[in-house]
Design an enzyme around this catalytic site. Structure first.
Site, mmCIF file in Angstrom:
data_model
loop_
_atom_site.group_PDB
_atom_site.id
_atom_site.type_symbol
_atom_site.label_atom_id
_atom_site.label_comp_id
_atom_site.label_asym_id
_atom_site.label_seq_id
_atom_site.Cartn_x
_atom_site.Cartn_y
_atom_site.Cartn_z
ATOM 1 N N HIS A 1 40.378 58.908 -47.881
ATOM 2 C CA HIS A 1 41.705 58.385 -47.551
ATOM 3 C C HIS A 1 42.775 59.188 -48.284
ATOM 4 O O HIS A 1 43.948 58.841 -48.252
ATOM 5 C CB HIS A 1 41.815 56.909 -47.942
ATOM 6 N N LYS B 1 43.473 65.794 -50.328
ATOM 7 C CA LYS B 1 42.142 66.401 -50.156
ATOM 8 C C LYS B 1 41.981 66.908 -48.725
ATOM 9 O O LYS B 1 41.483 68.008 -48.493
ATOM 10 C CB LYS B 1 41.041 65.356 -50.412
ATOM 11 N N ASP C 1 33.665 63.438 -54.075
ATOM 12 C CA ASP C 1 34.037 62.677 -55.257
ATOM 13 C C ASP C 1 34.295 63.668 -56.382
ATOM 14 O O ASP C 1 33.494 64.578 -56.626
ATOM 15 C CB ASP C 1 32.970 61.659 -55.659
ATOM 16 N N GLY D 1 47.212 64.193 -58.259
ATOM 17 C CA GLY D 1 46.340 63.766 -59.348
ATOM 18 C C GLY D 1 46.690 64.408 -60.686
ATOM 19 O O GLY D 1 47.842 64.395 -61.121
ATOM 20 N N TYR D 2 45.698 65.016 -61.286
ATOM 21 C CA TYR D 2 45.861 65.622 -62.617
ATOM 22 C C TYR D 2 46.356 67.068 -62.541
ATOM 23 O O TYR D 2 46.418 67.752 -63.576
ATOM 24 C CB TYR D 2 44.529 65.580 -63.371
ATOM 25 N N ASP D 3 46.696 67.561 -61.361
ATOM 26 C CA ASP D 3 47.103 68.966 -61.228
ATOM 27 C C ASP D 3 48.226 69.384 -62.194
ATOM 28 O O ASP D 3 48.182 70.502 -62.711
ATOM 29 C CB ASP D 3 47.522 69.274 -59.775
ATOM 30 N N HIS E 1 37.603 73.624 -57.803
ATOM 31 C CA HIS E 1 36.365 72.851 -57.710
ATOM 32 C C HIS E 1 36.045 72.470 -56.262
ATOM 33 O O HIS E 1 34.949 72.671 -55.770
ATOM 34 C CB HIS E 1 36.545 71.603 -58.576
ATOM 35 N N ARG E 2 37.061 71.931 -55.561
ATOM 36 C CA ARG E 2 36.853 71.463 -54.174
ATOM 37 C C ARG E 2 36.529 72.641 -53.250
ATOM 38 O O ARG E 2 35.612 72.559 -52.440
ATOM 39 C CB ARG E 2 38.114 70.732 -53.697
HETATM 40 P P1 ITT Z 1 38.816 59.310 -51.751
HETATM 41 O O1 ITT Z 1 37.820 58.561 -52.590
HETATM 42 O O2 ITT Z 1 39.377 58.522 -50.617
HETATM 43 O O3 ITT Z 1 38.301 60.654 -51.306
HETATM 44 P P2 ITT Z 1 40.356 59.407 -54.236
HETATM 45 O O4 ITT Z 1 41.766 59.828 -54.509
HETATM 46 O O5 ITT Z 1 39.934 58.014 -54.629
HETATM 47 O O6 ITT Z 1 40.093 59.671 -52.683
HETATM 48 P P3 ITT Z 1 38.443 60.570 -56.117
HETATM 49 O O7 ITT Z 1 37.856 59.248 -56.447
HETATM 50 O O8 ITT Z 1 37.519 61.707 -55.855
HETATM 51 O O9 ITT Z 1 39.392 60.478 -54.850
HETATM 52 O O10 ITT Z 1 39.495 61.050 -57.208
HETATM 53 C C1 ITT Z 1 39.344 60.864 -58.570
HETATM 54 C C2 ITT Z 1 40.604 61.138 -59.301
HETATM 55 O O11 ITT Z 1 40.713 62.540 -59.553
HETATM 56 C C3 ITT Z 1 41.910 60.717 -58.655
HETATM 57 O O12 ITT Z 1 42.777 60.257 -59.677
HETATM 58 C C4 ITT Z 1 42.443 61.981 -58.067
HETATM 59 O O13 ITT Z 1 43.857 61.973 -58.019
HETATM 60 C C5 ITT Z 1 41.932 63.026 -59.053
HETATM 61 N N1 ITT Z 1 41.678 64.301 -58.368
HETATM 62 C C6 ITT Z 1 40.738 64.522 -57.414
HETATM 63 N N2 ITT Z 1 40.810 65.805 -56.997
HETATM 64 C C7 ITT Z 1 41.813 66.378 -57.694
HETATM 65 C C8 ITT Z 1 42.394 67.669 -57.691
HETATM 66 O O14 ITT Z 1 41.978 68.611 -56.875
HETATM 67 N N3 ITT Z 1 43.409 67.907 -58.525
HETATM 68 C C9 ITT Z 1 43.864 66.959 -59.352
HETATM 69 N N4 ITT Z 1 43.390 65.705 -59.412
HETATM 70 C C10 ITT Z 1 42.368 65.418 -58.583
#
Ligand code: ITT
Length: 193
Positions: free
Chosen positions: A9, A13, A69, A150-152, A177-178
């Site tokens: 969602h 991503k 994840d 996110g943490y970017d 990573h992704r």
């Molecule tokens: P879905 O489960 O729907 O895929 P989500 O946002 O809940 O989306 P995650 O559980 O994988 O996704 O994310 C874990 C945390 O890490 C969340 O706070 C994200 O914002 C952060 N995160 C994931 N990928 C990131 C990225 O590429 N850069 C920075 N922060 C990231």
């Protein structure tokens, strides 16, 4: 054309993966299948959560799909927030609060080494397979930049001076990573389907 549902969602991503797609693969979002509800992430590891999300969507659709994840693993915090990255500060999944808490916890710590780790779970014709992608780096002293999510704003990848949030999506995609995990998925598809 191969259609793959991306079980997320998170629109950021989706956008990142969309721009990495090779010819011949079409990405389908959960919206297009009317799957709106949040998928419970009750696993104790990234591997477990990726499987839960992917299986949830596969059970509903029977179509090839994958889930991502991701966790930020900080050395001085013994790998935290890790699998709890999204809800680190509170149950609300708030990026700003998560960053604030992270910087607070690292205040007295000289070691700021960290890594992002992504686990992608793919299910294809009842074959379940995972791909991992890692980028090493460090946590900045303060948030900088407005790209990404996110943490970017606090993650500086190794060999660089800027955070992911100071990079365009295309630059982040050359090392993230992704992108690394997804590259392995694409390779697997090219050899197996
Ligand atoms: P879905 O489960 O729907 O895929 P989500 O946002 O809940 O989306 P995650 O559980 O994988 O996704 O994310 C874990 C945390 O890490 C969340 O706070 C994200 O914002 C952060 N995160 C994931 N990928 C990131 C990225 O590429 N850069 C920075 N922060 C990231």
């Amino acid at each position: 054309m191969t259609e793959l549902i991306f079980a997320t969602h998170n629109l950021h991503k989706l956008q990142e993966i969309q721009s990495l797609l090779p010819n011949g693969i079409k990405l389908v979002s959960l919206d297009e299948y009317g799957i709106m509800q949040e998928i419970p992430e009750t696993g104790a590891t990234l591997e477990e959560n990726a499987l839960i999300k992917c299986k949830f969507v596969y059970d509903k659709t029977g179509q090839p799909c994958f889930a991502d994840d991701t966790g930020l693993e900080v050395e001085a915090l013994d790998g935290r927030p890790g699998v709890y990255s999204a809800r680190y500060a509170s149950l609300k999944k708030n990026d700003g609060e998560n960053i604030e808490k992270l910087l607070y916890e690292l205040q007295e710590k000289p070691d700021r080494k960290a890594r992002f780790r992504t686990v992608i779970q793919l299910v294809w014709d009842d074959t379940y397979i995972q791909f991992e992608g890692i980028v090493n780096g460090k946590i900045a002293m303060e948030p900088t930049g407005y790209s990404g999510f996110g943490y970017d704003p606090v993650f500086i990848p190794e060999g660089h001076e800027r955070t992911f949030a100071e990079m365009e999506l295309e630059e982040k995609n050359t090392m993230s990573h992704r992108a690394r995990a997804f590259e392995k998925l694409v390779q697997w598809l090219s050899e197996n389907i």
